[in-house]
Each structure stands twice: as C-alpha cells, then as structure tokens.
Design a protein around this motif. Structure first.
Motif, mmCIF file in Angstrom:
data_model
loop_
_atom_site.group_PDB
_atom_site.id
_atom_site.type_symbol
_atom_site.label_atom_id
_atom_site.label_comp_id
_atom_site.label_asym_id
_atom_site.label_seq_id
_atom_site.Cartn_x
_atom_site.Cartn_y
_atom_site.Cartn_z
ATOM 1 N N ARG A 112 -0.176 4.389 -1.750
ATOM 2 C CA ARG A 112 1.243 4.012 -1.722
ATOM 3 C C ARG A 112 1.465 2.496 -1.766
ATOM 4 O O ARG A 112 2.609 2.048 -1.864
ATOM 5 C CB ARG A 112 1.887 4.526 -0.442
ATOM 6 N N LEU A 113 0.387 1.722 -1.673
ATOM 7 C CA LEU A 113 0.545 0.277 -1.529
ATOM 8 C C LEU A 113 1.320 -0.370 -2.691
ATOM 9 O O LEU A 113 2.249 -1.158 -2.443
ATOM 10 C CB LEU A 113 -0.826 -0.376 -1.361
ATOM 11 N N ASP A 134 3.589 0.950 -4.566
ATOM 12 C CA ASP A 134 4.991 1.354 -4.413
ATOM 13 C C ASP A 134 5.648 0.546 -3.298
ATOM 14 O O ASP A 134 6.782 0.097 -3.430
ATOM 15 C CB ASP A 134 5.089 2.840 -4.055
ATOM 16 N N LEU A 135 4.913 0.387 -2.204
ATOM 17 C CA LEU A 135 5.461 -0.370 -1.069
ATOM 18 C C LEU A 135 5.800 -1.793 -1.502
ATOM 19 O O LEU A 135 6.889 -2.296 -1.222
ATOM 20 C CB LEU A 135 4.451 -0.401 0.088
ATOM 21 N N LEU A 136 4.865 -2.420 -2.216
ATOM 22 C CA LEU A 136 5.090 -3.806 -2.641
ATOM 23 C C LEU A 136 6.278 -3.884 -3.599
ATOM 24 O O LEU A 136 7.076 -4.821 -3.531
ATOM 25 C CB LEU A 136 3.822 -4.373 -3.293
ATOM 26 N N ALA A 137 6.400 -2.867 -4.449
ATOM 27 C CA ALA A 137 7.529 -2.860 -5.395
ATOM 28 C C ALA A 137 8.853 -2.775 -4.646
ATOM 29 O O ALA A 137 9.794 -3.512 -4.953
ATOM 30 C CB ALA A 137 7.391 -1.695 -6.370
ATOM 31 N N VAL A 138 8.951 -1.886 -3.645
ATOM 32 C CA VAL A 138 10.238 -1.749 -2.953
ATOM 33 C C VAL A 138 10.501 -2.920 -2.005
ATOM 34 O O VAL A 138 11.651 -3.195 -1.672
ATOM 35 C CB VAL A 138 10.387 -0.407 -2.189
ATOM 36 N N LEU A 139 9.439 -3.613 -1.604
ATOM 37 C CA LEU A 139 9.671 -4.806 -0.787
ATOM 38 C C LEU A 139 10.195 -5.953 -1.642
ATOM 39 O O LEU A 139 10.729 -6.926 -1.132
ATOM 40 C CB LEU A 139 8.386 -5.230 -0.075
ATOM 41 N N PRO A 154 -4.687 2.079 0.187
ATOM 42 C CA PRO A 154 -3.743 3.198 0.273
ATOM 43 C C PRO A 154 -3.026 3.385 -1.060
ATOM 44 O O PRO A 154 -2.589 2.399 -1.668
ATOM 45 C CB PRO A 154 -2.759 2.761 1.367
ATOM 46 N N GLU A 197 -5.651 -7.714 -0.606
ATOM 47 C CA GLU A 197 -6.027 -6.562 0.230
ATOM 48 C C GLU A 197 -7.431 -6.067 -0.099
ATOM 49 O O GLU A 197 -8.146 -5.590 0.772
ATOM 50 C CB GLU A 197 -5.039 -5.406 0.008
ATOM 51 N N LEU A 228 -1.189 -9.609 -4.299
ATOM 52 C CA LEU A 228 -1.252 -9.015 -2.955
ATOM 53 C C LEU A 228 -2.292 -7.887 -2.903
ATOM 54 O O LEU A 228 -2.990 -7.720 -1.900
ATOM 55 C CB LEU A 228 0.132 -8.491 -2.546
#
Lengths: 328, 231
Positions: free
Chosen positions: B129-130, B132-137, B127, B151, B147
């Motif tokens: 967005r992945l 970005d997601l990891l960055a905001v997590l 995906p 994946e 990570l």
C-alpha cells in the motif's frame, strides 16, 4: 466539498466491479458506504481518491474532474501503513508534501495527535506501534491534513473491543472538528448508523439504496438490502416481507408468526429466544421476568404493522441515484 | 611463516612510502570497478524496481534468469565478452578488447544481475500500500520514487555492496578481456595473480592489503549510510 460520480463503470478485466449511474456525497455530510464484502465499497473510495480511474463516466471532486488536487483529499487506509521513522515524521510528511510551513505543520500535528490520543507516541518509531495505537495514528495522519474530503476505509478495524467502543464514541466529534465531507467504508451496520448521516448501500457493484440514513433504513428497496440492514426476511403467503430489527416481541399482534424455539439465552437484563419461523432463524427479546419457553417449544411472536414491509416487486425498487435533498 | 611476516612488513613499507605502481593500480581498480558498479546501478535499480512492483506474464522467468546471472562464474562472462569484442568478433570494430572499457563492460554484466535481484527483493518487501499512501499524501511521481528508495535503502545499499564486492574481487573476467597490461589494464586482482606467479610475495601482499582496505572502506561507508535511521 461535494463529490459526485456520474455514469461510472469500473472493471478488473472482464469483471464489472462498479456500475454507478449517479451518486453524490454532499458537502459537510458523513456518508457510510455499506454492503457485504466484495460489493465495491473500497473501489468506490479509491475512485474518489484518484487512485483508480473509471473506465467510463466521471468522478468530480468539488466540481473538478478526478484525480483531485493533492490538498483536497485525505485518506486513511484500512491497514495502517507507515514509513520508517517516528510517528511525528510520518504525520509531518503529508503536511510537508502539501507545502505547509513548519509552524503550521507543528500545530496541526499537535492538535490531531492530541485529539486522537497519540500525542505521547509522537517520538516512537511508527512501525512499532501496537494495532490500536497504529489505527489511531493512521486516523490522526488523515485528520491532520484537514482536507475538504476525508475518506476512511474501515476506520474501526484493528481495535480491540474496548478500543472500538471508545473510538465509536470519539469519531463523530473528531470528524466534526477536523473533516469536511466524509466518506467512510464499513461492513458493520451499527457502525454505519452510529457514525454517518447518510448511507449508500452497495451490492455487487451497484447502488441499492442511497440517502439520509433514516430514509434508507426505513425504506429498504429490496430484500437483499433489507437483510443487510438487519431486517428479518420471511416468505409469507402474500410474498416476501421484511421485519425491522428488534420489532418482534412475545405474544400476538398485527403480524404474527409461530416460532420453534432452538435456544434460550439469558442476557441478565433480557432473555433472547432464538428459533425458526418460516425457514428463517430469528431472535426475539423476552422480558427477564416473563415465563420463558423451552427448546423445541412453539411460541407466538409478533411485530406491529408499521415495522413490517412487503417486497412485491423487488427489482423495480432498486435505487440508482441518491436524492439531492438530504434530510437533516 | 617468516616469509609471510617479511612480506607483510615490506607491504606496509610500500603502502607507507606511496609506491607509484601500487597506487596507480589501486586507482585503476577503483575507477574500473566503481564505473561498472555505477552503470549497473543505473540499469539494475530501475529494472529491479519494475520486477519488484509490476506483475506481468514473463516476470518469474526474468527473475529466474536474473538469479542464474547472479551465479554465473566471472570467467564465463569474460569469455563471452572476449568473444564479442575480440577483433574477429561482432563488436571487434570498436577496438575495445584489452582496454579498461572492456573490463568495465564485463564487470557491468557481472554486477547487474546482483543489483537487479537485491533491488527487486527490497522493493517487494515494502508494504504494497505504500505507493498508494504516498500518492494520497500528495507525493508526485519523483517524490514517490525517492521516498520508496529511502524506505528500501537497506536492500538498495546491499545491492551496491554486493555489486561492487563482486566486481572488485573478480580476476578471471578482467584478465580475459583486459589482458593484464602493465600501466594500462592491470588491476589489483590481476596484479596479485601476476606477482604471486613471479614469487614477489611482498608486492602480492601489499596489493592484497590495499584491495581489502578499499573494499572495507567502501562497505563501511555504505553500511553507515544504510543503518542510519531516517528522521
């Protein structure tokens, strides 16, 4: 935690996407970023999250420059994206990356999953959840972080009508319990009014209005903002006027217009008469027991003066900064 | 049919009795092809990651070049490396021709396009967005890379299998740049060709069985890792 954007400009190539002299998201408030598609709402959210850097100006999260420290921000994207593995593992990842001990992580996951109604899905592969389940799980992941600044991009997208209605009822409580300052993006006016305490109205990358929602809603700065907020905009002899949503009623009154009826819709508890007045399509609620007009007929409808506002000089009313004194 | 059966029996005897020559050649094959695959991963995975994620003007052209490289006959790669490393060639002074290093180099060039292409495809399938997601997590740069690799493990391990499979089974390039020297640059594939031409069916079959066993064992291990679900 307060978040502030000051003199921020952001472009893609030559296209200016966002131009914000100043806007502040106050501690403990829920602010809805509203505006039509392409108005820069999601870009502003990404700037707050530190996923984008402004080309000029400053983004301050809790008085510190962006990018924010990892523990300051939680972000739920519009599309629920998960890594492979169970929902539990997905909820655990953010907490683990923030260095929380195992016992604390377990507690937080349980609380957020329970509150968002996904506790029974924790062992399921996250990538196999249905649309509504995935959106709830997406929210649970952001809320489990209990960050001082929570960012939600279209939190009610991906739900069916019933799920959306439920979430609209549940979300304010969830935000009070798990989130500090919240900034959410929506293009739906009703969602914004339901969920937020403050509104920031964006149009073509500029802030047209900002402040407590009652203030923004009752004093739109220009016809475009008013139109987005649901006002009916009419051209009269005295210039452009905006009529508050739902203000029109059958019969004569302070501000009277003639409506050419196009269709009459029976909604059981009321009847909606839709027609044209001064070149605008408007809908007026009639009581179900009143004598109803037929299509093609002219009827008189009116609105009280207090719900009609004039836009004599729309440009001068553009608002570029949010009042720093929110109205409770 | 009888000759094949006798060949198989003799091959099993050679394997079972720990025939020195057989195991020496097998070890050399593993060393050479394993090194070439490792080097190809070292270069190909980052290159594939960039091609899979980044958008820049020459990207499509590079991907087309990589795809062409995937289809390049190994013997042609062998010819090019031979021309470069032969004594009169531009890199002749390095004296690498007819050495194990020369085989590793040519196998590296055969495996790398495969690794790049498989990596780029697996990264592209994630995906968008992945990251970005990891960055905001809260993931740092290295954590994000790890990570994302986890994946994309299906594609990345497929890249290892494709790369190793291609080089351990090729014969033309190794023959051209390695020279098939006994006790030095002879690997399983070149040994099979040699023994077949000598009509030593038993040894050829034994080498073939060992080659198949090596390929099967490595691919099995990689497949087990690939198909294991993360927690």
């Amino acid at each position: 935690m307060e978040a502030l954007l000051k003199n921020v400009k952001f472009s893609y190539g030559d296209e200016l996407i966002l131009d914000v002299p100043e806007v502040c998201f106050f501690e403990g408030r829920v602010t809805a970023l509203v505006g039509p598609n392409g108005s820069g709402k999601s870009t502003l959210l990404r700037l707050l999250a530190g996923l984008e850097s402004p080309h000029s100006g400053h983004v301050l999260i809790g008085r510190r420059p962006s990018p924010p420290a990892r523990e300051y921000v939680a972000y739920a994207f519009q599309e629920a994206v998960f890594l492979s593995g169970s929902l539990h593992a997905n909820l655990d990842l953010g907490l683990r990356l923030r260095g929380l001990p195992s016992s604390e992580r377990g507690l937080r996951i349980e609380e957020a999953a329970n509150a968002c109604g996904v506790d029974h899905l924790l062992d399921r592969p996250a990538n196999r959840l249905s649309g509504g389940e995935a959106q709830r799980a997406n929210l649970a992941r952001a809320l489990s972080l209990r960050a001082p600044l929570t960012l939600l991009d279209e939190p009610l997208s991906g739900f069916d009508e019933e799920g959306r209605r439920q979430m609209l009822e549940e979300l304010p409580g969830l935000l009070r319990r798990f989130a500090g300052t919240t900034v959410l993006v929506t293009h739906d006016r009703n969602e914004a009014l339901h969920l937020a305490t403050d509104l920031v109205l964006l149009h073509r990358g500029r802030i047209r209005a900002a402040g407590p929602k009652r203030e923004v809603f009752s004093n739109p700065s220009d016809p475009e903002s008013a139109s987005f907020l649901g006002y009916t905009i009419l051209q009269t002899e005295d210039g452009l006027v905006g009529i508050s949503p739902g203000a029109f009623q059958a019969g004569t009154g302070d501000f009277t217009v003639s409506l050419e009826v196009e269709e009459v819709i029976d909604l059981v508890d009321r009847v909606e008469v839709v027609g044209w007045a001064a070149g605008q399509r408007i809908a007026v609620n009639f009581p179900p027991d009143s004598s109803l007009p037929s299509a093609g007929e002219q009827v008189i409808v009116s609105a009280p003066t207090g719900m009609v506002m004039s836009f004599t000089d729309p440009v001068s009313k553009t608002v570029d900064s949010l009042s720093r004194a929110p109205v409770a | 049919m009888g000759a094949i059966w006798e060949g198989l029996v003799e091959a099993v005897r050679l394997i079972g009795t720990g025939d020195g020559e057989l195991y020496s050649i097998a070890g050399r094959s593993l060393l050479v092809s394993g090194s070439a695959t490792a080097l190809a991963m070292l270069v190909g995975v980052p290159a594939g990651y960039v091609l899979g994620r980044a958008r820049f003007p020459a990207r499509t052209l590079i991907l087309a070049g990589v795809a062409t490289g995937m289809g390049m006959p190994p013997v042609v790669a062998g010819l090019v490396i031979w021309l470069l490393f032969v004594r009169s060639g531009p890199f002749g002074g390095l004296e690498l021709i007819y050495t194990k290093q020369a085989i590793i180099i040519v196998q590296f060039f055969i495996a790398t396009p495969l690794v790049i292409a498989f990596t780029a495809a697996s990264i592209q399938s994630l995906p968008t967005r992945l990251p970005d997601l990891l960055a905001v997590l809260g993931a740092g740069r290295l954590q994000t890379l790890w990570l994302l690799a986890r994946e994309a493990r299906l594609g990345l391990l497929a890249a290892v299998m494709a790369g190793f499979g291609a080089v351990v089974s090729e014969v033309g390039a190794s023959m051209a740049v390695g020279g098939n020297l006994v006790g030095d640059t002879r690997v399983l594939t070149t040994a099979i060709v040699t023994e077949t031409s000598r009509a030593d069916t038993e040894r050829a079959i034994a080498y073939g069985l060992v080659l198949l066993a090596i390929a099967f064992a490595i691919v099995t291990v990689l497949t087990v890792v690939q198909q294991r679900s993360p927690r």
